[in-house]
Design a protein around this motif. Structure first.
Motif, PDB file in Angstrom:
ATOM      1  N   SER A  63       0.848  -1.182   0.000  1.00 51.64           N
ATOM      2  CA  SER A  63       0.000   0.000   0.000  1.00 51.64           C
ATOM      3  C   SER A  63       0.882   1.230   0.000  1.00 51.64           C
ATOM      4  O   SER A  63       1.902   1.263   0.697  1.00 51.64           O
ATOM      5  N   GLU A 122      -5.414   2.892  -0.858  1.00 55.38           N
ATOM      6  CA  GLU A 122      -5.134   1.934  -1.935  1.00 55.38           C
ATOM      7  C   GLU A 122      -4.349   0.760  -1.361  1.00 55.38           C
ATOM      8  O   GLU A 122      -3.372   0.954  -0.635  1.00 55.38           O
ATOM      9  N   ILE A 123      -4.774  -0.451  -1.704  1.00 51.68           N
ATOM     10  CA  ILE A 123      -4.042  -1.647  -1.296  1.00 51.68           C
ATOM     11  C   ILE A 123      -3.982  -2.581  -2.498  1.00 51.68           C
ATOM     12  O   ILE A 123      -4.973  -2.756  -3.211  1.00 51.68           O
TER      13      ILE A 123
END
Ligand SMILES: [Cu+2]
Length: 150
Positions: A63, A122-123
């Motif tokens: 991330s 966001e990952i």
């Protein structure tokens, strides 16, 4: 020998074709735990659904929000719940694996900035076969400790 290579290659092509029509995993109810601004760690929870006829293994995650992301589980050690790093999270064929408070989770270690509530994080998930899944998860408080997610 050549026959074996051909078999392996066709298996590979078959895999790519399947992935092209169906995502390797469906991710539902994902969120990142809201933590105090001083916290350098947080955790991400979600449900991983596997629509395929064989197990799928999540082996890595990254991330931009943290230095590293580790795959963690909780185990009882002398009656105390402790977090432990694991190498993979498996989702059984046609099955669901729950990442939830008190159990499996993705650990975000070394947060680069404090998380803001309702911010998207966001990952990227990496599966054993190398395929990637991009997620954008909201930051939310965990309600009622170990409450089950539906
Ligand atoms: Cu952890």
């Amino acid at each position: 020998m050549l026959k074996h290579i051909t078999l392996a290659l066709s298996a590979l092509v078959f895999t790519s074709l399947v992935w092209a029509h169906q995502p390797p995993l469906e991710v539902q109810h994902g969120f990142v735990r809201a933590v105090p601004p001083t916290s350098e760690v947080s955790a991400a929870f979600m449900q991983l659904h596997n629509p395929h006829d064989r197990p799928v293994r999540l082996v890595h995650a990254t991330s931009p929000a943290s230095e590293v992301v580790e795959l963690h589980t909780h185990t009882q050690v002398d009656g105390v719940m402790q977090m432990r790093r694991i190498d993979a999270i498996e989702v059984p064929a046609q099955g669901v694996t729950h990442l939830q408070p008190g159990g499996l989770h993705l650990m975000l270690i070394g947060l680069k900035q404090p998380l803001r509530r309702d911010q998207q994080v966001e990952i990227q998930l990496e599966l054993e076969d190398g395929s990637l899944i991009e997620l954008s998860l909201p930051v939310r408080p965990v309600e009622g400790g170990h409450r089950h997610q539906h």
